[in-house]
Design an enzyme around this catalytic site. Sequence first.
Site, short mmCIF file in Angstrom:
data_model
loop_
_atom_site.label_atom_id
_atom_site.label_comp_id
_atom_site.label_asym_id
_atom_site.label_seq_id
_atom_site.Cartn_x
_atom_site.Cartn_y
_atom_site.Cartn_z
N VAL A 36 0.86 -1.12 0.12
CA VAL A 36 0.11 0.07 0.09
C VAL A 36 0.96 1.19 -0.03
O VAL A 36 0.37 2.48 -0.30
CB VAL A 36 -0.98 0.11 1.02
CG1 VAL A 36 -1.99 -1.03 1.21
CG2 VAL A 36 -0.20 0.03 2.45
N ASP A 37 2.21 1.23 0.40
CA ASP A 37 3.18 2.24 0.23
C ASP A 37 3.66 2.76 -0.98
O ASP A 37 3.86 3.76 -1.35
CB ASP A 37 4.02 2.28 1.59
CG ASP A 37 3.30 2.24 3.10
OD1 ASP A 37 2.28 2.67 3.14
OD2 ASP A 37 4.02 1.90 3.94
N LYS A 39 3.83 -0.13 -3.83
CA LYS A 39 3.66 -0.87 -4.88
C LYS A 39 3.37 -0.02 -6.28
O LYS A 39 4.08 -0.49 -7.55
CB LYS A 39 2.57 -1.83 -4.61
CG LYS A 39 2.55 -2.59 -5.86
CD LYS A 39 1.46 -3.95 -5.54
CE LYS A 39 1.55 -4.65 -4.45
NZ LYS A 39 2.28 -5.64 -4.26
N GLU A 101 9.59 -11.51 5.32
CA GLU A 101 10.36 -11.64 4.14
C GLU A 101 11.78 -10.80 4.54
O GLU A 101 12.91 -11.67 3.81
CB GLU A 101 9.91 -10.89 2.94
CG GLU A 101 8.50 -11.31 2.24
CD GLU A 101 7.77 -10.26 1.52
OE1 GLU A 101 8.37 -9.18 1.01
OE2 GLU A 101 6.56 -10.73 1.23
#
Length: 193
Positions: A36-37, A39, A101
Amino acid sequence: MQRSAMLNTIKRQMAFQKTRPAVQPACDVFINHRGVDTKRSIASLLYHQLVFSRIPSFLDNKNMKPGDKLFENIDNAILGCKIGVAVFSPRYCESYFCLHELALMMETGKKVIPIFCDVKPSELRVSDNKICTPSETKRFGYALEEAKHTVGLAFNTTKGNWADVVTYAADMVKESLIEIDNEKYPARHTRIL
């Protein structure tokens, strides 16, 4: 009789293909980011720059399709990559997936190139959002500390030039891939006199 045997063979082959795990093409670069920041900005721009340069890269919305197992596909991409690019943003640490990740990249010894996008390294810390176990909090905290102490890029989206940061980040990735290949295959390294 022969036709029915052939049909049974074809059915068995089709069933085997369905049960076989899909082999994901290897990628050299895994782009870790909070969707959401970043992509629709730096993560996608970097992905396209790398693909344009013929560097196989992984960005979740580009390499995955509906029905894919999230952790399985992402973990396999990380395990198979040579370099990780971690795009840190102000709300990055609120994402369990981002932290997972990053931790996996650090634990497997991948070279990680950090991009601090609108955030300072000192501002990164595991948030107390009650979704992590104590051992995960420790694991994620260690990965963040490693990233904070790694030379990376700082980028302010209100003042910086997008083309410059994407080009520079892609160049850093290319140089790192060359270094990794030269370490892995030193005999292939040739000096230009």
